[in-house]
Design a protein around this motif. Structure first.
Motif, PDB file in Angstrom:
ATOM      1  N   THR A   1      -7.505   4.301 -11.679  1.00 58.92           N
ATOM      2  CA  THR A   1      -8.162   3.217 -12.424  1.00 58.92           C
ATOM      3  C   THR A   1      -7.141   2.277 -13.049  1.00 58.92           C
ATOM      4  N   GLU A   2      -6.067   2.826 -13.583  1.00 62.18           N
ATOM      5  CA  GLU A   2      -5.108   2.023 -14.335  1.00 62.18           C
ATOM      6  C   GLU A   2      -4.025   1.393 -13.466  1.00 62.18           C
ATOM      7  N   ASN A   3      -3.696   1.996 -12.332  1.00 61.67           N
ATOM      8  CA  ASN A   3      -2.522   1.556 -11.577  1.00 61.67           C
ATOM      9  C   ASN A   3      -2.796   1.059 -10.168  1.00 61.67           C
ATOM     10  N   ALA A   4      -3.880   1.521  -9.560  1.00 65.92           N
ATOM     11  CA  ALA A   4      -4.105   1.165  -8.155  1.00 65.92           C
ATOM     12  C   ALA A   4      -4.722  -0.222  -8.029  1.00 65.92           C
TER      13      ALA A   4
ATOM     14  N   PHE B   1       0.838  -1.208   0.000  1.00 62.94           N
ATOM     15  CA  PHE B   1       0.000   0.000   0.000  1.00 62.94           C
ATOM     16  C   PHE B   1       0.866   1.248   0.000  1.00 62.94           C
ATOM     17  N   LEU B   2       1.884   1.282   0.863  1.00 59.02           N
ATOM     18  CA  LEU B   2       2.744   2.466   0.930  1.00 59.02           C
ATOM     19  C   LEU B   2       3.464   2.710  -0.391  1.00 59.02           C
ATOM     20  N   GLN B   3       3.846   1.630  -1.067  1.00 57.61           N
ATOM     21  CA  GLN B   3       4.513   1.787  -2.351  1.00 57.61           C
ATOM     22  C   GLN B   3       3.586   2.401  -3.390  1.00 57.61           C
ATOM     23  N   LYS B   4       2.347   1.886  -3.458  1.00 53.17           N
ATOM     24  CA  LYS B   4       1.379   2.447  -4.395  1.00 53.17           C
ATOM     25  C   LYS B   4       1.006   3.879  -4.023  1.00 53.17           C
TER      26      LYS B   4
END
Length: 792
Positions: free
Chosen positions: A584-587, A479-482
């Motif tokens: 939408t595309e990355n999470a 989560f922290l990375q995203k």
């Protein structure tokens, strides 16, 4: 005349005779009714909350309220301190910031104070984590210590461009407030204290400028702008319009009675609002100006008809009765259609426009009632003489205009039609732009301070509540990375000046726990370790500076704030679309529910939302007005035909605005409804006289058109001048939405007179067939003998 028209005339005559015969009773009843309704004005309150501009069903407001229920409220004061010497890292400036930080806790309803001086700086002392204020005892700091503090502040991501300018020319203190929202004086009380504090500090620390912005100052600006308009616009408006009326009507008695009538109508409108519990915004406070402008119109028609009748040899009593008879139907229809237009504002998504519409509608109806009761009663008492200036010159001018229009009806029809098409084609070029700092002119302190502060810091925050994977999920490395990737993405977007993210805190803590080695300035790769860092940090924070404004209670979500500079609505939409697209595309799936919110998001979509919601309202208003016209004129075809010159001026005005200005705020949603109700007035009066010319005088089309020009032309010009001046005068409002609405409506009213004088008669002469019952098909005769004079 048909029986219905005869009955209407007979009713008007009976009403006029009753009013004149019982004038003291009518006057007393008017005063009593006005006093009773005006009593409600004591319950009026000024709105000082920008949320009042959005309905409870507004989805952006609902999202923002939910966000604020999770984290700290965003009501705040943002103090921007700018030293004249150009460097904030001096002992004196930091002492000012330190004192302001301490004293700001005493501002009523303050919940949190953040500044460079009380920033919780962390560093390692062997195996210990030290958390302390970045600046203490600023006045005694040495040059070396000041340089050290400067280096920390400028390199700290949570401070740079947020609370200190990266070039060191400005520094800020942010005060968060939690209003109980039980007393309308909460915001003024807090603002007064904050302003006094600023004044004291400026006196103690000369050589500095302190600008005050933030949501609390925005809320106060709405109230101050409204009060300035009330204090300056309404008195001048009364004087200007009454002077114009005295010149055109040429009757001191008529001018004085009109003054009373429009004052009573405005008082009744505001009194009704008080009983209803309306919170007055600058938009709603423009209602008295609108009421007085529109209320004059009814009086003008009756007084001019009375004047002309007295010139023709009638006594004052007979002239009054004739004036009421001739104008009763027209003023009733115009008042009804105008009220319908204003009531259509209730279909919008902005409560201030509901209030504007309802207050204006009540005042308009009251003005109409008084124009056929109070006005004749008072005029029957006061001395009146017909002015020496004969009406012949006026009639000759409008007779010549009628001859010109009839003679060149084909050219006018196609020429003005082409002109309208050209301007209408420009309508799609209009761009919506709602930058709420620019809602106010520079006479309002908030606008001046906002412009100055924006030179150093961003102004429009966009908030994200980023969801983690369950309770305690904010410590999860994935989560922290995203979250960090999202943070970096936001920082790369145009117009973004700062992004506040939990990841910057976690990176700093990881570095601190590894002996402050720069290579460890990165996210922890272990959930337990991240959770321990976070717990240790929170336990070290003083009261009021915890992480509750950044992380929710069960640590399943965290707040990311992206601050934008002074961006347009279009630029904000581009940013929001980009942020949504990245999510939408990355999470991962559990982060997909993240949505942007803030006051800026709300204002970004308010124009479109109001325009969309007003479409249905305007359609209903158009249909209702069309039905009224059909029944009143006793002609379905003529009533339907009348909607062409009623609708065209509004759309053409938007086209002209697109070419001249190009941008509009969400006040544009109100213009169509306001204009629709008003531009109908000229059409109604013209067609009412046209119908009377055919049914009562026996004229053909050309003759009836000429009769309409001669009997009502002057009144329409006078009314248009009064209405244009009245609405154009709103341009002097301290509130931009009122100014835009006034100018655009004035433009529509101007086009309305043009279309009613030049296009409507040409339209009525096109083709063949009967427009009203009892009319012969004379279209060919019109084309062949346009100069035929009607038989008297």
């Amino acid at each position: 005349m048909p029986k219905t028209m005869t009955a209407m005339d007979e009713f008007a005559v009976r009403l006029a005779k009753f009013v004149i015969g019982h004038r003291w009773l009518v006057i007393f009843a008017t005063l009593l009714t006005t006093a009773a309704v005006t009593y409600g004005a004591q319950f009026l309150q000024m709105s000082n909350n920008y949320r009042d501009f959005f309905s409870e069903s507004n989805p952006e407001l609902q999202a923002f309220e939910e966000f604020q229920g999770t984290y700290t409220k965003n009501d705040n004061f943002f103090f921007t301190i700018v030293p004249e010497e150009g460097d904030v890292f001096t002992a004196e400036t930091l002492a000012l910031v330190e004192e302001l930080t301490t004293e700001a806790w005493q501002i009523p309803f303050s919940l949190r104070v953040d500044s460079v001086t009380n920033f919780q700086h962390t560093w390692a002392d062997e195996d210990d984590l030290i958390v302390e204020d970045l600046v203490k005892g600023a006045e005694s700091l040495t040059a070396e210590e000041l340089a050290e503090k400067s280096q920390v502040a400028i390199t700290e991501p949570l401070l740079r461009d947020q609370l200190v300018a990266r070039d060191g020319r400005a520094i800020a203190v942010n005060v968060v407030l939690q209003y109980p929202q039980v007393d309308p004086f909460e915001v003024p009380q807090a603002v007064e204290y904050a302003r006094t504090l600023r004044a004291d500090l400026l006196q103690k620390y000369p050589g500095h400028k302190i600008y005050m912005t933030g949501v609390s100052m925005l809320n106060m600006a709405f109230q101050e702008a409204g009060m300035k308009d009330v204090m300056t616009m309404i008195p001048l408006m009364y004087g200007l319009l009454l002077l114009l009326m005295a010149v055109t009507v040429r009757s001191i008695a008529g001018t004085l009675v009109t003054l009373l009538m429009i004052a009573f109508a405005s008082m009744i409108g505001m009194g009704a609002a008080g009983f209803y519990g309306v919170a007055l915004t600058p938009i709603a406070l423009s209602a008295p100006t609108i009421i007085l402008t529109l209320a004059i119109a009814d009086a003008v028609h009756i007084l001019i008809t009375m004047r002309n009748s007295m010139k023709a040899g009638m006594t004052k009593r007979d002239a009054l009765i004739e004036a009421v008879r001739v104008n009763f139907l027209a003023v009733m229809i115009t008042s009804l259609t105008t009220a319908i237009g204003f009531l259509a504002l209730n279909f919008g998504d902005a409560p201030p426009f509901w209030h504007l519409g309802n207050i204006s509608a009540v005042g308009i109806v009251a003005a109409w009632a008084m124009s056929v009761t109070f006005l004749p009663a008072m005029m029957s008492l006061l001395p009146v003489r017909a002015p020496k200036l004969a009406a012949a010159n006026e009639n000759n001018f409008f007779a010549r205009l009628a001859d010109f229009v009839v003679a060149h009806n084909k050219k006018l029809f196609y020429g003005i039609g082409a002109f309208a098409i050209v301007l209408i084609s420009a309508v799609p070029q209009i761009e919506f732009n709602d930058q709420w700092t620019e809602y106010f002119d520079e006479s309002i302190e908030f606008r001046r301070d906002s412009d100055a502060s924006t030179e150093y810091f961003g102004f429009y925050p966009i908030e994200f509540s980023v969801l983690a994977k369950g309770e305690g999920g904010v410590s999860e490395p994935e989560f922290l990375q995203k979250l960090d990737e999202f943070t970096q993405f936001l920082r790369q977007q145009p117009n973004v000046t700062h992004v506040y993210s939990l990841t910057d805190i976690m990176k700093r803590l990881n570095r601190n726990m590894h002996a402050d080695e720069a290579s460890w300035y990165k996210l922890p790769d272990d959930r337990e370790l991240s959770a321990q860092y976070l717990l240790l940090y929170e336990l070290s924070l003083p009261y009021g500076l915890d992480l509750n404004d950044r992380v929710n209670i069960d640590k399943s979500a965290t707040r990311v704030t992206a601050t934008l500079t002074n961006t347009s609505t279009l630029e904000t939409k581009v940013f929001l679309d980009a942020a949504r697209g990245w999510i939408t595309e990355n999470a991962p799936e559990y982060m997909q529910a993240t949505v942007p919110t803030s006051a800026q998001v709300m204002f970004t979509y308010v124009a479109e939302r109001n325009v969309e919601s007003m479409i249905a309202g305007n359609i209903i208003a158009i249909v209702a007005i069309g039905i009224v016209m059909m029944f009143a004129l006793k002609s379905a075809r003529l009533g339907a035909l009348s909607m062409v010159p009623n609708g065209l001026p509004i759309v053409v005005a938007f086209g002209a605005w697109a070419l001249m200005v190009g941008t509009v705020g969400f006040s544009v949603a109100a213009v169509a409804s306001v204009s629709l109700g008003i531009v109908v007035d000229d059409t109604v009066h013209f067609l009412a006289k046209y119908v009377r010319g055919i049914r009562e005088k026996g004229y053909d089309r050309a003759g009836a058109i000429k009769y309409a020009f001669e009997t009502v032309g002057m009144a329409l010009v006078v009314n248009t001048v009064i209405l244009v001046i009245g609405f154009a005068y709103l341009a002097t409002s301290h509130f931009k939405m009122n100014a835009d609405m006034g100018l655009l409506t004035a433009l529509a009213i101007t086009f309305a007179l043009l279309f009613d004088f030049l296009f409507l008669p040409a339209l009525m002469l096109r083709g063949s067939g009967k427009l009203i019952s009892g009319q012969k098909d004379d279209s060919e005769g019109v084309q062949q003998n346009v100069q035929t004079q009607p038989a008297e």
